[in-house]
Structures are given as C-alpha cells and as structure tokens.
Design an enzyme around this catalytic site. Structure first.
Site, short mmCIF file in Angstrom:
data_model
loop_
_atom_site.label_atom_id
_atom_site.label_comp_id
_atom_site.label_asym_id
_atom_site.label_seq_id
_atom_site.Cartn_x
_atom_site.Cartn_y
_atom_site.Cartn_z
N LYS A 1 -10.36 4.11 1.19
CA LYS A 1 -11.55 3.28 1.43
C LYS A 1 -11.93 3.20 2.93
CE LYS A 1 -10.94 0.47 -2.74
NZ LYS A 1 -10.97 -0.89 -3.31
N TYR B 1 -18.94 1.74 -9.46
CA TYR B 1 -18.36 0.44 -9.81
C TYR B 1 -19.20 -0.31 -10.84
CZ TYR B 1 -14.71 0.60 -6.18
OH TYR B 1 -13.59 0.91 -5.44
N ASN C 1 -8.87 -3.09 0.76
CA ASN C 1 -7.49 -2.86 0.30
C ASN C 1 -7.10 -1.39 0.32
OD1 ASN C 1 -8.91 -2.08 -1.93
ND2 ASN C 1 -7.83 -3.37 -3.39
N HIS D 1 -8.40 2.97 -3.82
CA HIS D 1 -8.74 2.74 -5.24
C HIS D 1 -7.98 3.76 -6.06
CE1 HIS D 1 -10.99 2.40 -8.99
NE2 HIS D 1 -10.99 3.72 -9.00
N GLU E 1 -13.99 8.93 -13.99
CA GLU E 1 -14.16 8.83 -12.53
C GLU E 1 -14.08 10.21 -11.85
OE1 GLU E 1 -12.48 4.25 -12.09
OE2 GLU E 1 -11.36 5.89 -11.17
P1 CMP Z 1 -10.64 -1.33 -6.80
O1 CMP Z 1 -9.40 -0.80 -7.43
O2 CMP Z 1 -11.39 -0.38 -5.93
O3 CMP Z 1 -11.62 -1.89 -7.93
C1 CMP Z 1 -12.58 -2.89 -7.67
C2 CMP Z 1 -12.42 -3.49 -6.31
O4 CMP Z 1 -13.06 -4.71 -6.09
C3 CMP Z 1 -10.96 -3.78 -6.07
O5 CMP Z 1 -10.24 -2.57 -5.91
C4 CMP Z 1 -11.03 -4.70 -4.85
O6 CMP Z 1 -10.94 -4.00 -3.64
C5 CMP Z 1 -12.44 -5.29 -4.95
N1 CMP Z 1 -12.41 -6.75 -5.03
C6 CMP Z 1 -13.01 -7.57 -4.17
N2 CMP Z 1 -12.81 -8.85 -4.54
C7 CMP Z 1 -12.07 -8.83 -5.67
C8 CMP Z 1 -11.53 -9.84 -6.52
N3 CMP Z 1 -11.73 -11.14 -6.29
N4 CMP Z 1 -10.82 -9.44 -7.60
C9 CMP Z 1 -10.62 -8.11 -7.86
N5 CMP Z 1 -11.09 -7.13 -7.07
C10 CMP Z 1 -11.82 -7.48 -5.99
#
Ligand code: CMP
Length: 139
Positions: free
Chosen positions: A10, A50, A113, A116, A127
């Site tokens: 990311k 998403y 984070n 993904h 995906e």
């Molecule tokens: P990802 O695995 O990329 O899938 C959706 C993303 O939304 C997740 O990782 C997080 O980085 C992001 N995200 C932001 N806020 C939240 C939240 N409160 N709960 C879950 N995912 C979140």
C-alpha cells in the site's frame, strides 16, 4: 495445495521505500512472486477493487488513502498461499498483529496497514483477474 493470492503493497509502504523489506517477508514465508507491477490507482480503480466495502463507514477514506501514492500489486504462489499470506501479513489492525508479521513491524494504522491480501481462494481469483492479465502471471 499450491494456490495463488493477490497481494498489494500500500501507499504508506511505497512512501517509506520499504517494498523490498515486505517482499523479503513474503518470500521467507514460502511465497513466490509470479507477477508484480507498480501502479497509481485512480479513484475509479480503488472504488472498483474495494466495491465489497462500499457501505462501510471507512470506504471514502480507504479510497482516498489507496489513491494517495503508488502501490505494488502482486500475485503470490505457494502452498496454501491465501492462508500463508494472511498469516505473514498479521491482523488488519497492527495493534492486534502478532510479533514478526508485516503489519506488526511496518503498519502505521488500521488504514495505513502496509499490505492487502485476498481473504479467500474465491476472492483471490476475482482480485487477480481485476489486477492482471493471464499472460502477466509467470510461474
Ligand atoms: P484491506 O485488507 O486492504 O481491506 C480493506 C481495508 O480497509 C483494510 O485492509 C484496512 O486497511 C481498511 N480499513 C480502514 N478502516 C478499517 C476498519 N475500521 N475496519 C477494517 N478495515 C479498515
């Protein structure tokens, strides 16, 4: 069983120039990068990827973050690749991520984070098809 999964490094990680450190963790976990490209998503790209989260309160922020800089999309291959990748990534919220995982070591927040990973074999196929042409996968 040998499987494939989609991984995305990311914008928080490309910004800090730590893509190599993350790829090393993936490879050490037994995953093989069989396709990889660095791109910058448009808003439409991020919204499409998403779409499953479009009703969630964090959707707009997620799209804004994922378009804030370059990302590195990858197809990873290996034994139980989906579960293996989720284990090496660690929990979505870095505060909950196990020691030694990518998110425990590198993630800045639940949003920023660092990585993904597909959450099921079924979603991995969807995906991968969203991000790569079949001929771009070189196993
Ligand atoms: P990802 O695995 O990329 O899938 C959706 C993303 O939304 C997740 O990782 C997080 O980085 C992001 N995200 C932001 N806020 C939240 C939240 N409160 N709960 C879950 N995912 C979140």
């Amino acid at each position: 069983m040998a499987e494939r999964t989609l991984s995305i490094i990311k914008p928080d990680a490309t910004r800090r120039n730590i893509t190599g450190k993350i790829i090393a963790k993936l490879e050490e976990a037994g995953l093989r990068v069989i396709a990889q490209k660095r791109v910058k998503w448009s808003t439409a790209d991020a919204e499409a990827f998403y779409a499953v989260h479009k009703e969630r309160p964090f959707f707009a922020d997620l799209v804004s973050f994922m378009t804030s800089g370059p990302i590195v999309m990858q197809v990873l291959e290996g034994e139980d690749a989906v579960a293996c990748n989720r284990e090496v990534m660690g929990a979505t919220n870095p505060a909950d991520a196990a020691a030694g995982t990518i998110r425990a070591e590198f993630a800045e927040s639940i949003e920023a984070n660092s990585v993904h990973g597909s959450d099921s074999v079924e979603n991995a196929a969807i995906e991968i098809a969203q991000c790569f042409k079949p001929e771009e996968l070189v196993g």
